[in-house]
Write a protein that holds these residues in place. Sequence first.
Motif, PDB file in Angstrom:
ATOM      1  N   GLY A  24       0.845  -1.208   0.000  1.00 11.11           N
ATOM      2  CA  GLY A  24       0.000   0.000   0.000  1.00 11.11           C
ATOM      3  C   GLY A  24       0.871   1.245   0.000  1.00 11.11           C
ATOM      4  N   TYR A  25       0.651   2.114  -0.992  1.00  9.21           N
ATOM      5  CA  TYR A  25       1.497   3.309  -1.122  1.00  9.21           C
ATOM      6  C   TYR A  25       0.619   4.555  -1.010  1.00  9.21           C
ATOM      7  N   GLY A  26      -0.027   4.702   0.175  1.00  9.86           N
ATOM      8  CA  GLY A  26      -0.868   5.870   0.417  1.00  9.86           C
ATOM      9  C   GLY A  26      -0.185   6.812   1.391  1.00  9.86           C
ATOM     10  N   GLY A  29       2.168   4.590   3.553  1.00 10.29           N
ATOM     11  CA  GLY A  29       3.055   3.772   2.725  1.00 10.29           C
ATOM     12  C   GLY A  29       4.144   4.597   2.059  1.00 10.29           C
ATOM     13  N   PRO A  48      -1.828  -2.384  -6.167  1.00 11.10           N
ATOM     14  CA  PRO A  48      -2.565  -2.630  -7.415  1.00 11.10           C
ATOM     15  C   PRO A  48      -2.070  -1.631  -8.471  1.00 11.10           C
ATOM     16  N   SER A  52      -1.507   5.034  -7.130  1.00  9.78           N
ATOM     17  CA  SER A  52      -0.504   4.855  -6.064  1.00  9.78           C
ATOM     18  C   SER A  52       0.739   4.148  -6.613  1.00  9.78           C
ATOM     19  N   VAL A  66       0.425  -6.745  -5.120  1.00 12.03           N
ATOM     20  CA  VAL A  66       0.431  -7.013  -3.677  1.00 12.03           C
ATOM     21  C   VAL A  66       0.863  -8.454  -3.426  1.00 12.03           C
ATOM     22  N   MET A  78       2.042  -3.628   6.495  1.00 10.14           N
ATOM     23  CA  MET A  78       0.660  -3.624   6.003  1.00 10.14           C
ATOM     24  C   MET A  78       0.111  -2.207   6.079  1.00 10.14           C
ATOM     25  N   LEU A  79       0.171  -1.481   4.959  1.00 10.62           N
ATOM     26  CA  LEU A  79      -0.195  -0.066   4.971  1.00 10.62           C
ATOM     27  C   LEU A  79      -1.318   0.240   3.982  1.00 10.62           C
ATOM     28  N   PRO A  81      -5.737   0.574   3.752  1.00  8.63           N
ATOM     29  CA  PRO A  81      -6.792   0.975   4.696  1.00  8.63           C
ATOM     30  C   PRO A  81      -7.312  -0.218   5.507  1.00  8.63           C
ATOM     31  N   ASP A  82      -7.593   0.026   6.785  1.00 15.67           N
ATOM     32  CA  ASP A  82      -7.976  -1.060   7.690  1.00 15.67           C
ATOM     33  C   ASP A  82      -9.213  -1.818   7.217  1.00 15.67           C
ATOM     34  N   MET A  85      -8.327  -4.264   4.465  1.00 18.04           N
ATOM     35  CA  MET A  85      -7.157  -5.102   4.746  1.00 18.04           C
ATOM     36  C   MET A  85      -7.477  -6.601   4.912  1.00 18.04           C
ATOM     37  N   GLN A  92      -4.469 -11.994  -1.103  1.00 14.38           N
ATOM     38  CA  GLN A  92      -3.202 -11.669  -1.773  1.00 14.38           C
ATOM     39  C   GLN A  92      -1.953 -11.802  -0.907  1.00 14.38           C
ATOM     40  N   SER A 107      -1.671  -0.279  12.672  1.00  9.99           N
ATOM     41  CA  SER A 107      -2.877  -0.088  13.471  1.00  9.99           C
ATOM     42  C   SER A 107      -3.227  -1.444  14.081  1.00  9.99           C
ATOM     43  N   MET A 131       1.135  10.038  14.009  1.00  5.42           N
ATOM     44  CA  MET A 131       1.464  11.141  13.093  1.00  5.42           C
ATOM     45  C   MET A 131       0.887  10.818  11.719  1.00  5.42           C
ATOM     46  N   GLY A 133       0.798  10.732   7.603  1.00  4.20           N
ATOM     47  CA  GLY A 133       1.902  10.364   6.712  1.00  4.20           C
ATOM     48  C   GLY A 133       2.797  11.545   6.337  1.00  4.20           C
TER      49      GLY A 133
HETATM   50  P1  NDP Z   1      -4.520   5.198   2.600  1.00  2.00           P
HETATM   51  O1  NDP Z   1      -5.993   5.407   2.610  1.00  2.00           O
HETATM   52  O2  NDP Z   1      -3.657   6.358   2.379  1.00  2.00           O
HETATM   53  O3  NDP Z   1      -4.291   4.049   1.514  1.00  2.00           O
HETATM   54  C1  NDP Z   1      -3.176   3.220   1.486  1.00  2.00           C
HETATM   55  C2  NDP Z   1      -2.947   2.550   0.154  1.00  2.00           C
HETATM   56  O4  NDP Z   1      -3.675   1.333   0.055  1.00  2.00           O
HETATM   57  C3  NDP Z   1      -3.278   3.371  -1.084  1.00  2.00           C
HETATM   58  O5  NDP Z   1      -2.141   3.314  -1.897  1.00  2.00           O
HETATM   59  C4  NDP Z   1      -4.424   2.593  -1.692  1.00  2.00           C
HETATM   60  O6  NDP Z   1      -4.403   2.687  -3.100  1.00  2.00           O
HETATM   61  C5  NDP Z   1      -4.124   1.178  -1.274  1.00  2.00           C
HETATM   62  N1  NDP Z   1      -5.272   0.276  -1.341  1.00  2.00           N
HETATM   63  C6  NDP Z   1      -6.576   0.591  -1.182  1.00  2.00           C
HETATM   64  N2  NDP Z   1      -7.333  -0.528  -1.285  1.00  2.00           N
HETATM   65  C7  NDP Z   1      -6.472  -1.545  -1.530  1.00  2.00           C
HETATM   66  C8  NDP Z   1      -6.639  -2.941  -1.741  1.00  2.00           C
HETATM   67  N3  NDP Z   1      -7.843  -3.520  -1.704  1.00  2.00           N
HETATM   68  N4  NDP Z   1      -5.538  -3.686  -1.977  1.00  2.00           N
HETATM   69  C9  NDP Z   1      -4.325  -3.128  -2.000  1.00  2.00           C
HETATM   70  N5  NDP Z   1      -4.093  -1.802  -1.818  1.00  2.00           N
HETATM   71  C10 NDP Z   1      -5.162  -1.034  -1.579  1.00  2.00           C
HETATM   72  O7  NDP Z   1      -4.115   4.464   3.998  1.00  2.00           O
HETATM   73  P2  NDP Z   1      -3.301   5.059   5.221  1.00  2.00           P
HETATM   74  O8  NDP Z   1      -1.882   5.261   4.828  1.00  2.00           O
HETATM   75  O9  NDP Z   1      -4.056   6.203   5.818  1.00  2.00           O
HETATM   76  O10 NDP Z   1      -3.415   3.873   6.275  1.00  2.00           O
HETATM   77  C11 NDP Z   1      -2.600   2.715   6.187  1.00  2.00           C
HETATM   78  C12 NDP Z   1      -2.477   2.112   7.578  1.00  2.00           C
HETATM   79  O11 NDP Z   1      -1.816   3.055   8.423  1.00  2.00           O
HETATM   80  C13 NDP Z   1      -3.810   1.795   8.249  1.00  2.00           C
HETATM   81  O12 NDP Z   1      -3.657   0.624   9.008  1.00  2.00           O
HETATM   82  C14 NDP Z   1      -4.031   2.983   9.174  1.00  2.00           C
HETATM   83  O13 NDP Z   1      -4.843   2.693  10.296  1.00  2.00           O
HETATM   84  C15 NDP Z   1      -2.589   3.264   9.602  1.00  2.00           C
HETATM   85  N6  NDP Z   1      -2.320   4.600  10.085  1.00  2.00           N
HETATM   86  C16 NDP Z   1      -2.663   5.692   9.312  1.00  2.00           C
HETATM   87  C17 NDP Z   1      -2.374   6.968   9.733  1.00  2.00           C
HETATM   88  C18 NDP Z   1      -2.652   8.144   8.855  1.00  2.00           C
HETATM   89  O14 NDP Z   1      -2.171   9.216   9.160  1.00  2.00           O
HETATM   90  N7  NDP Z   1      -3.371   8.052   7.758  1.00  2.00           N
HETATM   91  C19 NDP Z   1      -1.720   7.209  11.045  1.00  2.00           C
HETATM   92  C20 NDP Z   1      -1.317   6.004  11.722  1.00  2.00           C
HETATM   93  C21 NDP Z   1      -1.637   4.757  11.263  1.00  2.00           C
HETATM   94  P3  NDP Z   1      -5.390   3.720  -3.846  1.00  2.00           P
HETATM   95  O15 NDP Z   1      -5.142   5.057  -3.263  1.00  2.00           O
HETATM   96  O16 NDP Z   1      -4.987   3.622  -5.261  1.00  2.00           O
HETATM   97  O17 NDP Z   1      -6.771   3.231  -3.567  1.00  2.00           O
END
Ligand code: NDP
Length: 338
Positions: A24-26, A29, A48, A52, A66, A78-79, A81-82, A85, A92, A107, A131, A133
């Motif tokens: 996951g590159y959000g 990530g 995917p 991202s 993945v 594992m980054l 969305p929860d 996930m 995958q 998380s 914090m 990202g």
């Molecule tokens: P994001 O919403 O930024 O998304 C993360 C990535 O997951 C995106 O690249 C997204 O791609 C990809 N993704 C979405 N659906 C799928 C799927 N079905 N299969 C594979 N990849 C997928 O997530 P966050 O970075 O906010 O959160 C990641 C983790 O970090 C979570 O566990 C969260 O609780 C934890 N966390 C988050 C914080 C935050 O500040 N946001 C703080 C602390 C912890 P696309 O965008 O293309 O859909």
Amino acid sequence: MARIYFDQDADLEHLEGRTVAVIGYGNQGQAQALNLRDSSVNVIVGSPPDASARQAEGDGFEVRSVAEAARAGDVLLMLIPDDVMPAAYRDQVQPGLREGDALIFASGYNVAFGRIVPPSAMDVAMVAPRMIGKGVRETFLEGRGFPSLVAVEQDATGRAMDVTLAIAKGIGSTRMGAIHSSFREEALVDLFTEQSGGLQLYRLMFEALVEAGCDPDVVLLELYASGELSEMWAAARDLGLFGQLRLHSRTSQYGQQVTSLRHLDADEVRRQFRAVIEHITSGTFAEEWDEERRSGFARLRPAAQANLSHPMQLAENRLYRELRRRTDQVELPEWLGD
Ligand code: NDP
């Protein structure tokens, strides 16, 4: 008091010769992958083939699906969305896991509430940044770092904490301090903070002051729209919650510490907070949230729509247009749209 780990307690050597797969590159990530690469860790990205993935390629990473990244990685972050996930893990990630791999979450939710149950031959741990990202990356570049919660749920190799702390160091968290916690504690504290009603209180304060004849614009500026509140929370971070009161007037100090308690039914609030905690720890909330997603957000959509048409939101739209903060309306997020 919980143990706090700093740079000297962690060793990046535990990642030497190993591949870290960032799944996951959000928000998290991207920031964690960049920080780890700058810490000389070997990182690949699993995503995917979407925007991202293109971003990760643009940032110079080797990007795989993945499933392929899960197979290639020794340490998996594992980054994603929860809420998506568990399905992504089942379909995958799990097929590619090998004995002795480490699965690291940001998380506690899915493991704490049994939505993901990793095989017993794996290390299962958590590095949960306190914090966003953007801040994970920026504070790393500034050299300050940021706090996080770390935990080991399953130690199959006997080295799970070493690897966990190495990741915490690689992303820059042990510069400021990584605090020992557990998956369950992290999930409870996180969910409780979201569900204890802080935002709703602001809506109720708005309604009370407008009912008392105050101009909505004046009320909004006082409550949060001026940005003064964010200064106050920044001061609370540095000086403490009550320590920052020295920056307020004497009248404010008296009101916040004496008068406010007179009208607050603290026992009732405690009773309500215990009910929120029971709802979470019993697993009832996790079941409710599963059902809510299965129903296509049957409760959340009308609640979010009602908030968007609430007088406070309408006043905010008007005020922010006047102040040239934004020109468009706030809309439902895409995933919640019809
Ligand atoms: P994001 O919403 O930024 O998304 C993360 C990535 O997951 C995106 O690249 C997204 O791609 C990809 N993704 C979405 N659906 C799928 C799927 N079905 N299969 C594979 N990849 C997928 O997530 P966050 O970075 O906010 O959160 C990641 C983790 O970090 C979570 O566990 C969260 O609780 C934890 N966390 C988050 C914080 C935050 O500040 N946001 C703080 C602390 C912890 P696309 O965008 O293309 O859909």
